[in-house]
Design a protein around this motif. Sequence first.
Motif, PDB file in Angstrom:
ATOM      1  N   LEU A 202       0.832  -1.209   0.000  1.00  0.00           N
ATOM      2  CA  LEU A 202       0.000   0.000   0.000  1.00  0.00           C
ATOM      3  C   LEU A 202       0.870   1.264   0.000  1.00  0.00           C
ATOM      4  CD1 LEU A 202      -2.935   0.904  -0.011  1.00  0.00           C
ATOM      5  CD2 LEU A 202      -2.911   0.872   2.475  1.00  0.00           C
ATOM      6  N   SER A 203       1.995   1.230   0.740  1.00  0.00           N
ATOM      7  CA  SER A 203       2.871   2.417   0.786  1.00  0.00           C
ATOM      8  C   SER A 203       3.389   2.758  -0.612  1.00  0.00           C
ATOM      9  CB  SER A 203       4.053   2.186   1.736  1.00  0.00           C
ATOM     10  OG  SER A 203       4.742   1.014   1.351  1.00  0.00           O
ATOM     11  N   GLU A 204       3.666   1.729  -1.432  1.00  0.00           N
ATOM     12  CA  GLU A 204       4.189   1.986  -2.780  1.00  0.00           C
ATOM     13  C   GLU A 204       3.119   2.655  -3.657  1.00  0.00           C
ATOM     14  OE1 GLU A 204       4.875  -1.346  -5.372  1.00  0.00           O
ATOM     15  OE2 GLU A 204       6.715  -0.465  -6.145  1.00  0.00           O
ATOM     16  N   ILE A 205       1.888   2.186  -3.519  1.00  0.00           N
ATOM     17  CA  ILE A 205       0.788   2.785  -4.301  1.00  0.00           C
ATOM     18  C   ILE A 205       0.617   4.252  -3.886  1.00  0.00           C
ATOM     19  CG2 ILE A 205      -1.702   2.678  -4.780  1.00  0.00           C
ATOM     20  CD1 ILE A 205      -1.462  -0.421  -4.278  1.00  0.00           C
ATOM     21  N   ILE A 206       0.629   4.492  -2.573  1.00  0.00           N
ATOM     22  CA  ILE A 206       0.462   5.866  -2.067  1.00  0.00           C
ATOM     23  C   ILE A 206       1.631   6.741  -2.532  1.00  0.00           C
ATOM     24  CG2 ILE A 206       0.506   7.237   0.078  1.00  0.00           C
ATOM     25  CD1 ILE A 206      -1.098   4.903   1.376  1.00  0.00           C
ATOM     26  N   ASN A 207       2.851   6.210  -2.427  1.00  0.00           N
ATOM     27  CA  ASN A 207       4.021   7.013  -2.812  1.00  0.00           C
ATOM     28  C   ASN A 207       4.033   7.303  -4.317  1.00  0.00           C
ATOM     29  OD1 ASN A 207       5.064   7.344  -0.253  1.00  0.00           O
ATOM     30  ND2 ASN A 207       6.118   5.376  -0.293  1.00  0.00           N
ATOM     31  N   ALA A 208       3.573   6.333  -5.110  1.00  0.00           N
ATOM     32  CA  ALA A 208       3.511   6.561  -6.565  1.00  0.00           C
ATOM     33  C   ALA A 208       2.527   7.686  -6.878  1.00  0.00           C
ATOM     34  CB  ALA A 208       3.090   5.273  -7.272  1.00  0.00           C
ATOM     35  N   VAL A 209       1.403   7.688  -6.190  1.00  0.00           N
ATOM     36  CA  VAL A 209       0.399   8.742  -6.416  1.00  0.00           C
ATOM     37  C   VAL A 209       0.969  10.099  -5.985  1.00  0.00           C
ATOM     38  CG1 VAL A 209      -1.886   9.574  -5.706  1.00  0.00           C
ATOM     39  CG2 VAL A 209      -1.566   7.155  -6.277  1.00  0.00           C
ATOM     40  N   ILE A 210       1.650  10.142  -4.841  1.00  0.00           N
ATOM     41  CA  ILE A 210       2.252  11.410  -4.375  1.00  0.00           C
ATOM     42  C   ILE A 210       3.291  11.882  -5.397  1.00  0.00           C
ATOM     43  CG2 ILE A 210       3.746  12.460  -2.600  1.00  0.00           C
ATOM     44  CD1 ILE A 210       2.375  10.526  -0.570  1.00  0.00           C
ATOM     45  N   LYS A 211       4.148  10.946  -5.861  1.00  0.00           N
ATOM     46  CA  LYS A 211       5.225  11.335  -6.791  1.00  0.00           C
ATOM     47  C   LYS A 211       4.663  11.874  -8.117  1.00  0.00           C
ATOM     48  CE  LYS A 211       9.737   9.901  -8.349  1.00  0.00           C
ATOM     49  NZ  LYS A 211       9.871   9.263  -9.634  1.00  0.00           N
ATOM     50  N   SER A 212       3.468  11.409  -8.488  1.00  0.00           N
ATOM     51  CA  SER A 212       2.872  11.866  -9.754  1.00  0.00           C
ATOM     52  C   SER A 212       2.358  13.305  -9.649  1.00  0.00           C
ATOM     53  CB  SER A 212       1.720  10.939 -10.160  1.00  0.00           C
ATOM     54  OG  SER A 212       0.576  11.209  -9.362  1.00  0.00           O
ATOM     55  N   GLY A 213       2.368  13.880  -8.440  1.00  0.00           N
ATOM     56  CA  GLY A 213       1.946  15.274  -8.265  1.00  0.00           C
ATOM     57  C   GLY A 213       0.516  15.408  -7.772  1.00  0.00           C
ATOM     58  N   LEU A 214      -0.173  14.263  -7.536  1.00  0.00           N
ATOM     59  CA  LEU A 214      -1.548  14.345  -7.041  1.00  0.00           C
ATOM     60  C   LEU A 214      -1.530  14.515  -5.518  1.00  0.00           C
ATOM     61  CD1 LEU A 214      -3.337  11.559  -9.139  1.00  0.00           C
ATOM     62  CD2 LEU A 214      -2.898  13.952  -9.729  1.00  0.00           C
TER      63      LEU A 214
END
Length: 261
Positions: A202-214
């Motif tokens: 779950l942390s990877e999914i959350i971090n990917a979303v944060i990194k995308s600028g959302l």
Amino acid sequence: MSFNDHQKNRVAWNEMVEVHIKHPSGKLKEFLSGWCSLKEIELNEVGDVSGKTLLHLMCQYGLDSLSWAKRGAKVFGVDISDNSIDNAKMIKEKSKIENASFIREDVLKLQGAIKEKFEIVFQSYGTHVWISDIYKWAEVVASYLLPGGFLYIIDQHPICVIYQTQEMTYFSREPQRYKGENDYLDRQYKIKNELVEWQHPLSEIINAVIKSGLSIEFVHEFDKGFYQVEDDWYQEGDYWYPPGGPCRYPLMFSLKAHKPQ
Ligand SMILES: C[S@@+](CC[C@H](N)C(=O)[O-])C[C@H]1O[C@@H](n2cnc3c(N)ncnc32)[C@H](O)[C@@H]1O
């Protein structure tokens, strides 16, 4: 990214969609009689879609896409499987729904294939495990959102992997390859083609979303599931529970994230 493995999944999903569409749990008959395939959680958490543009990623044969369209959204559905998209177009025609289009494409190769941008990107139930690169996925999602628009995803919680297979851990990096597994809808059917799945904590999914600028509005976890994991699980409303009631570990998560204005 592993496009070869995505192509293997394309072949396997072509096989599985044929099974799903004929199976009573595939709910085609109910949909054609007016049933809405969307479940209580996403209806509440996505909210009113009337007049909005919605990109539905990994839409299978489009029942959810078409259900959003019936609620007034202008929908674009995407799926890697040829049979998914052919059936989605056929169901759209049969149900005389105007405001929906479908395209066959790998979600990680989508950029450029659709020109529009959307107010909502939606993805549901049984999708993140088929994505080899979750950071690229989030980049694709963000690139398709209009300023102020949002991503909504609801899916199986990644913790489930440790209860459903001995082969993977919560932190496994290597993809899992399997053949001859029983299908999750037609539990008697053995899938002939190879499937490849990836584990994303779950942390990877959350971090990917944060990194995308959302900007993340919420992440929710649920003690109920969206399908019958074992023969002795029971259904209440839209969801499934293990014997004895709500599950001791999370079975689903949802996430909503906005693109800044
Ligand atoms: C479990 S189904 C999703 C079900 C969906 N919630 C629905 O409304 O029917 C997963 C879907 O993901 C699609 N898929 C798998 N890998 C994909 C990829 N790389 N790009 C796009 N779609 C993919 C499959 O073809 C399949 O239709």
